[in-house]
Design a protein around this motif. Sequence first.
Motif, PDB file in Angstrom:
ATOM      1  N   THR A 109      34.452  44.839  36.988  1.00 12.31           N
ATOM      2  CA  THR A 109      35.455  43.936  37.549  1.00 12.31           C
ATOM      3  C   THR A 109      35.719  42.792  36.587  1.00 12.31           C
ATOM      4  OG1 THR A 109      33.693  42.722  38.710  1.00 12.31           O
ATOM      5  CG2 THR A 109      34.811  44.496  39.917  1.00 12.31           C
ATOM      6  N   ASN A 114      37.325  38.175  40.163  1.00  9.14           N
ATOM      7  CA  ASN A 114      36.255  37.681  41.036  1.00  9.14           C
ATOM      8  C   ASN A 114      36.509  36.239  41.480  1.00  9.14           C
ATOM      9  OD1 ASN A 114      34.842  40.099  40.856  1.00  9.14           O
ATOM     10  ND2 ASN A 114      33.662  39.435  39.074  1.00  9.14           N
ATOM     11  N   GLN A 167      29.095  39.515  48.197  1.00  9.76           N
ATOM     12  CA  GLN A 167      29.561  39.605  46.815  1.00  9.76           C
ATOM     13  C   GLN A 167      29.012  38.469  45.954  1.00  9.76           C
ATOM     14  OE1 GLN A 167      31.154  42.408  45.873  1.00  9.76           O
ATOM     15  NE2 GLN A 167      30.783  42.934  48.022  1.00  9.76           N
ATOM     16  N   SER A 255      28.844  48.067  45.495  1.00  9.82           N
ATOM     17  CA  SER A 255      29.273  46.754  45.989  1.00  9.82           C
ATOM     18  C   SER A 255      28.817  46.509  47.435  1.00  9.82           C
ATOM     19  CB  SER A 255      30.796  46.632  45.897  1.00  9.82           C
ATOM     20  OG  SER A 255      31.427  47.671  46.618  1.00  9.82           O
TER      21      SER A 255
END
Length: 409
Positions: A109, A114, A167, A255
Amino acid sequence: MVHDSMHKALNASFFKTEDSKTADMMSNVVSVILPNTPNKTLLTPVNISIKHLKYADPEDELFCVHWDINAWIKDGCHISATNSTHTVCSCEYPSTFALIMTVNPTRKTDPVVNVLNTIFVLIGLVFLTLAVMTFALCRWNPRVSNAARLNLCVCLLLAHTLFLLTQSFLRLIKAHKGLCKALAGVLHFLFLCSFMWMSIEAVMLFLSVRKLRQVKPVEQAGLHWKLNLLIGYGIPLFIVGVSAGVNTDGHGSDSCWLKDGFVWSFLGPVCFLLAGNVILFLTILISIQSTLKQARSDVSTVKYTRGLLIKIMVQFVILGCPWLLGMSAARSPVLEVLFLFLTSQQGTAIFLIHCLLNIEVRRQYRMWWQRFHPYGKVMASSSRTASFSMTRRPTFSTSHAPAQHSVTT
């Protein structure tokens, strides 16, 4: 015995990976020799603690491997424990060992994505909190029930909060597979609950429209609150439980979400609910138009219901369609950012549609402002004084009336 520089010669290119993945050495090469051990296979596995050469990204997959003639293989070895600096390998025979990390470039990512995701989710959480407080504390029109909408916002608030925390601390959570699976299961349940409560709201509106000809405008038409709770939370719990029972390894991806082949346990019920909502909305539109033409119900009530239908339809598009977009979001960074933005701003949309665009709610906000804010109290007092003075008409006594003079020319 640790070989400090052998990992450069016996590098990760000798480890066979999938086509889309690359391998990287994560440790020095370690040899284990057990004297007076004729059997190659041990009765009790040997545990080797190996130090990492670099940071181990939790999104990548770590393997304990051993050297076999001309290649690194993972048969006979597995990871028994790991943290950010060391990994304990449990192997069935003495050999030459190392740690290899497989990297999937497509799953990496972008740091900018993010950061944007965190900002979007935080903004959405603020408006979701405001929406929950509004639905819980405001005095609403008795013609409509806010129970389904309140539960919808509570589920979204919990789901987005848990998603953000997961996350943010993914590196720590990935080290505990059980915790990662549990969090994925809870997220699965909460998002399904959100769609279920959205569908309950559509069903309640449908029942209200059906009873427009018989029910008075001030009466509520809908399901009993106990049945609502059973449907809103019981069915998602049943779906998650059956899915986890059929595939015990479906929760807990890289994730801490659903794995690729298991994601349809979420998208399948979502697509079914979205299709049902579309049918309900079309039925409601036809019923409202028929009622207006026949003029058998209060026109104001019908128009109020039609306005509520439009709001719920917009809410349906904002809540449901982004998840359909999410099916192909991983293929394009633009689609990924768009998906993150739309899903994170669901609370913002609900607050705008059902709170800021509602006259009753805005009136309630003004009352709260005047009650709790000093400036608001002063403004409210001055407005009341001004309105009082405007309503009073001046009167004159005949004894004190000014004399009238006549002028002759």
